[in-house]
Design a protein around this motif. Structure first.
Motif, PDB file in Angstrom:
ATOM      1  N   MET A  28     -27.947  16.955 -17.811  1.00  0.00           N
ATOM      2  CA  MET A  28     -27.274  16.098 -18.794  1.00  0.00           C
ATOM      3  C   MET A  28     -25.751  16.265 -18.704  1.00  0.00           C
ATOM      4  SD  MET A  28     -29.426  14.175 -20.178  1.00  0.00           S
ATOM      5  CE  MET A  28     -30.384  14.253 -18.668  1.00  0.00           C
ATOM      6  N   ILE A  29     -25.306  17.493 -18.497  1.00  0.00           N
ATOM      7  CA  ILE A  29     -23.866  17.722 -18.347  1.00  0.00           C
ATOM      8  C   ILE A  29     -23.368  17.027 -17.081  1.00  0.00           C
ATOM      9  CG2 ILE A  29     -22.090  19.479 -17.975  1.00  0.00           C
ATOM     10  CD1 ILE A  29     -23.887  21.332 -19.776  1.00  0.00           C
ATOM     11  N   ASN A  30     -24.130  17.142 -15.983  1.00  0.00           N
ATOM     12  CA  ASN A  30     -23.737  16.464 -14.743  1.00  0.00           C
ATOM     13  C   ASN A  30     -23.690  14.949 -14.937  1.00  0.00           C
ATOM     14  OD1 ASN A  30     -23.450  18.821 -13.298  1.00  0.00           O
ATOM     15  ND2 ASN A  30     -25.465  18.701 -12.336  1.00  0.00           N
ATOM     16  N   LYS A  31     -24.625  14.400 -15.689  1.00  0.00           N
ATOM     17  CA  LYS A  31     -24.622  12.950 -15.943  1.00  0.00           C
ATOM     18  C   LYS A  31     -23.413  12.541 -16.777  1.00  0.00           C
ATOM     19  CE  LYS A  31     -29.499  12.138 -15.192  1.00  0.00           C
ATOM     20  NZ  LYS A  31     -30.811  11.844 -15.751  1.00  0.00           N
ATOM     21  N   TYR A  32     -23.050  13.372 -17.755  1.00  0.00           N
ATOM     22  CA  TYR A  32     -21.836  13.075 -18.523  1.00  0.00           C
ATOM     23  C   TYR A  32     -20.621  13.116 -17.603  1.00  0.00           C
ATOM     24  CZ  TYR A  32     -17.604  13.928 -21.091  1.00  0.00           C
ATOM     25  OH  TYR A  32     -16.304  13.855 -21.516  1.00  0.00           O
ATOM     26  N   MET A  33     -20.533  14.182 -16.807  1.00  0.00           N
ATOM     27  CA  MET A  33     -19.371  14.325 -15.923  1.00  0.00           C
ATOM     28  C   MET A  33     -19.306  13.188 -14.911  1.00  0.00           C
ATOM     29  SD  MET A  33     -19.051  18.425 -15.431  1.00  0.00           S
ATOM     30  CE  MET A  33     -18.464  19.435 -16.806  1.00  0.00           C
ATOM     31  N   LEU A  34     -20.442  12.773 -14.404  1.00  0.00           N
ATOM     32  CA  LEU A  34     -20.478  11.644 -13.472  1.00  0.00           C
ATOM     33  C   LEU A  34     -19.889  10.388 -14.113  1.00  0.00           C
ATOM     34  CD1 LEU A  34     -21.385  10.395 -10.757  1.00  0.00           C
ATOM     35  CD2 LEU A  34     -23.595   9.932 -11.851  1.00  0.00           C
ATOM     36  N   SER A  35     -20.103  10.230 -15.415  1.00  0.00           N
ATOM     37  CA  SER A  35     -19.623   9.024 -16.097  1.00  0.00           C
ATOM     38  C   SER A  35     -18.109   9.031 -16.316  1.00  0.00           C
ATOM     39  CB  SER A  35     -20.344   8.850 -17.441  1.00  0.00           C
ATOM     40  OG  SER A  35     -19.883   9.781 -18.396  1.00  0.00           O
ATOM     41  N   ILE A  36     -17.453  10.192 -16.155  1.00  0.00           N
ATOM     42  CA  ILE A  36     -16.011  10.252 -16.446  1.00  0.00           C
ATOM     43  C   ILE A  36     -15.139  10.556 -15.235  1.00  0.00           C
ATOM     44  CG2 ILE A  36     -16.398  10.956 -18.846  1.00  0.00           C
ATOM     45  CD1 ILE A  36     -15.427  13.824 -17.880  1.00  0.00           C
ATOM     46  N   ILE A  37     -15.732  10.957 -14.112  1.00  0.00           N
ATOM     47  CA  ILE A  37     -14.912  11.442 -13.003  1.00  0.00           C
ATOM     48  C   ILE A  37     -14.802  10.432 -11.874  1.00  0.00           C
ATOM     49  CG2 ILE A  37     -15.443  13.867 -13.476  1.00  0.00           C
ATOM     50  CD1 ILE A  37     -17.400  13.749 -11.129  1.00  0.00           C
ATOM     51  N   GLU A  38     -13.871  10.725 -10.975  1.00  0.00           N
ATOM     52  CA  GLU A  38     -13.704   9.910  -9.780  1.00  0.00           C
ATOM     53  C   GLU A  38     -14.423  10.538  -8.588  1.00  0.00           C
ATOM     54  OE1 GLU A  38      -9.550   9.068  -9.188  1.00  0.00           O
ATOM     55  OE2 GLU A  38      -9.289   8.546 -11.297  1.00  0.00           O
ATOM     56  N   ILE A  39     -14.615  11.860  -8.605  1.00  0.00           N
ATOM     57  CA  ILE A  39     -15.320  12.564  -7.526  1.00  0.00           C
ATOM     58  C   ILE A  39     -16.815  12.441  -7.812  1.00  0.00           C
ATOM     59  CG2 ILE A  39     -15.596  14.773  -6.335  1.00  0.00           C
ATOM     60  CD1 ILE A  39     -12.992  15.688  -7.666  1.00  0.00           C
ATOM     61  N   LYS A  40     -17.412  11.349  -7.408  1.00  0.00           N
ATOM     62  CA  LYS A  40     -18.777  11.046  -7.842  1.00  0.00           C
ATOM     63  C   LYS A  40     -19.868  11.563  -6.910  1.00  0.00           C
ATOM     64  CE  LYS A  40     -17.735   7.175 -10.792  1.00  0.00           C
ATOM     65  NZ  LYS A  40     -17.937   7.800 -12.075  1.00  0.00           N
ATOM     66  N   LEU A  41     -19.636  11.601  -5.613  1.00  0.00           N
ATOM     67  CA  LEU A  41     -20.708  11.855  -4.653  1.00  0.00           C
ATOM     68  C   LEU A  41     -21.447  13.170  -4.897  1.00  0.00           C
ATOM     69  CD1 LEU A  41     -22.268  10.903  -2.188  1.00  0.00           C
ATOM     70  CD2 LEU A  41     -20.560  12.038  -0.762  1.00  0.00           C
ATOM     71  N   LEU A  42     -20.733  14.251  -5.114  1.00  0.00           N
ATOM     72  CA  LEU A  42     -21.397  15.543  -5.332  1.00  0.00           C
ATOM     73  C   LEU A  42     -22.261  15.523  -6.586  1.00  0.00           C
ATOM     74  CD1 LEU A  42     -18.710  18.210  -4.383  1.00  0.00           C
ATOM     75  CD2 LEU A  42     -20.771  17.598  -3.138  1.00  0.00           C
ATOM     76  N   PHE A  43     -21.767  14.897  -7.638  1.00  0.00           N
ATOM     77  CA  PHE A  43     -22.524  14.835  -8.891  1.00  0.00           C
ATOM     78  C   PHE A  43     -23.748  13.923  -8.743  1.00  0.00           C
ATOM     79  CE2 PHE A  43     -18.701  16.789 -10.306  1.00  0.00           C
ATOM     80  CZ  PHE A  43     -19.116  17.641 -11.321  1.00  0.00           C
ATOM     81  N   GLU A  44     -23.591  12.821  -8.025  1.00  0.00           N
ATOM     82  CA  GLU A  44     -24.754  11.959  -7.768  1.00  0.00           C
ATOM     83  C   GLU A  44     -25.822  12.733  -6.998  1.00  0.00           C
ATOM     84  OE1 GLU A  44     -22.412   7.657  -7.548  1.00  0.00           O
ATOM     85  OE2 GLU A  44     -22.733   8.813  -5.705  1.00  0.00           O
ATOM     86  N   ASP A  45     -25.389  13.492  -5.998  1.00  0.00           N
ATOM     87  CA  ASP A  45     -26.341  14.277  -5.212  1.00  0.00           C
ATOM     88  C   ASP A  45     -26.996  15.374  -6.051  1.00  0.00           C
ATOM     89  OD1 ASP A  45     -25.790  12.688  -3.047  1.00  0.00           O
ATOM     90  OD2 ASP A  45     -24.567  14.181  -1.997  1.00  0.00           O
ATOM     91  N   ALA A  46     -26.218  16.037  -6.890  1.00  0.00           N
ATOM     92  CA  ALA A  46     -26.769  17.098  -7.751  1.00  0.00           C
ATOM     93  C   ALA A  46     -27.835  16.521  -8.685  1.00  0.00           C
ATOM     94  CB  ALA A  46     -25.657  17.772  -8.555  1.00  0.00           C
ATOM     95  N   ILE A  47     -27.591  15.336  -9.212  1.00  0.00           N
ATOM     96  CA  ILE A  47     -28.545  14.680 -10.111  1.00  0.00           C
ATOM     97  C   ILE A  47     -29.818  14.310  -9.358  1.00  0.00           C
ATOM     98  CG2 ILE A  47     -28.911  12.584 -11.485  1.00  0.00           C
ATOM     99  CD1 ILE A  47     -25.837  12.885 -12.253  1.00  0.00           C
ATOM    100  N   LYS A  48     -29.681  13.786  -8.133  1.00  0.00           N
ATOM    101  CA  LYS A  48     -30.850  13.433  -7.320  1.00  0.00           C
ATOM    102  C   LYS A  48     -31.665  14.680  -6.964  1.00  0.00           C
ATOM    103  CE  LYS A  48     -28.685   9.462  -5.113  1.00  0.00           C
ATOM    104  NZ  LYS A  48     -28.034   9.013  -3.879  1.00  0.00           N
ATOM    105  N   ILE A  49     -30.979  15.734  -6.587  1.00  0.00           N
ATOM    106  CA  ILE A  49     -31.661  16.982  -6.219  1.00  0.00           C
ATOM    107  C   ILE A  49     -32.463  17.508  -7.398  1.00  0.00           C
ATOM    108  CG2 ILE A  49     -31.278  19.415  -5.640  1.00  0.00           C
ATOM    109  CD1 ILE A  49     -28.863  18.386  -3.906  1.00  0.00           C
TER     110      ILE A  49
END
Length: 175
Positions: A28-49
């Protein structure tokens, strides 16, 4: 020995339960951070993993006839809240949580008997090591990796004779 013959132990259920609850919180924290940041790829991958890990954890728990933990979910996430953190802070967070995950996976592996569960934790560790390398490289690239202090050699090793080495620790006149 066939996994069907081995029931999950209390330690294995406990580690799966902990992985699920901790993982859903971080997710949930990663999803929040994904919604506010520009560095998206790592967070998208972390969520998928984690989505893959969550599915496997759920299967392990359900196959043993235990209820799946409630954990954290989308109702715990307010994507419309103001931005609280910088991209660099979020990247540091992902890096540190990856380190915690690596420690947790190795601890969980060490208390696992069943082969399928051991392979699951091996896979989790491999995913974590990959993410660790990626976050480290990105932090280094951006000039924000916090390195440990350097150590400069003082010359040759010395043997201690007497208790003079304590001077300064308890005051100059300790002995």
């Amino acid at each position: 020995m066939d996994n069907q013959e081995l029931k999950l132990t209390s330690a294995e259920i406990g580690t799966l339960w902990g992985e699920y609850v901790n993982g859903t919180a971080v997710d949930m924290i990663n999803k929040y951070m994904l919604s506010i940041i520009e560095i998206k790829l790592l967070f998208e991958d972390a969520i998928k993993i984690f989505a893959t890990h969550k599915k496997q954890i759920t299967q392990f728990i359900e196959n043993e006839g235990f209820p799946v933990p409630i954990g954290f979910n989308e109702s715990d996430l307010n994507k419309n809240s103001k931005r609280l953190f910088s991209d660099i802070f979020c990247l540091h967070y992902l890096h540190i949580m990856t380190l915690h995950g690596l420690l947790g996976h190795s601890t969980s592996l060490s208390s696992s008997v069943r082969k399928d569960l051991r392979h699951f934790y091996d896979s989790c560790s491999n995913d974590g090591m990959n993410m660790y390398h990626r976050t480290t490289e990105l932090l280094l690239e951006k000039g924000h990796f916090q390195k440990d202090p350097y150590f400069f050699s003082g010359g040759n090793p010395e043997f201690i004779s007497g208790q003079k080495f304590i001077n300064g620790f308890f005051g100059d006149n300790a002995l």
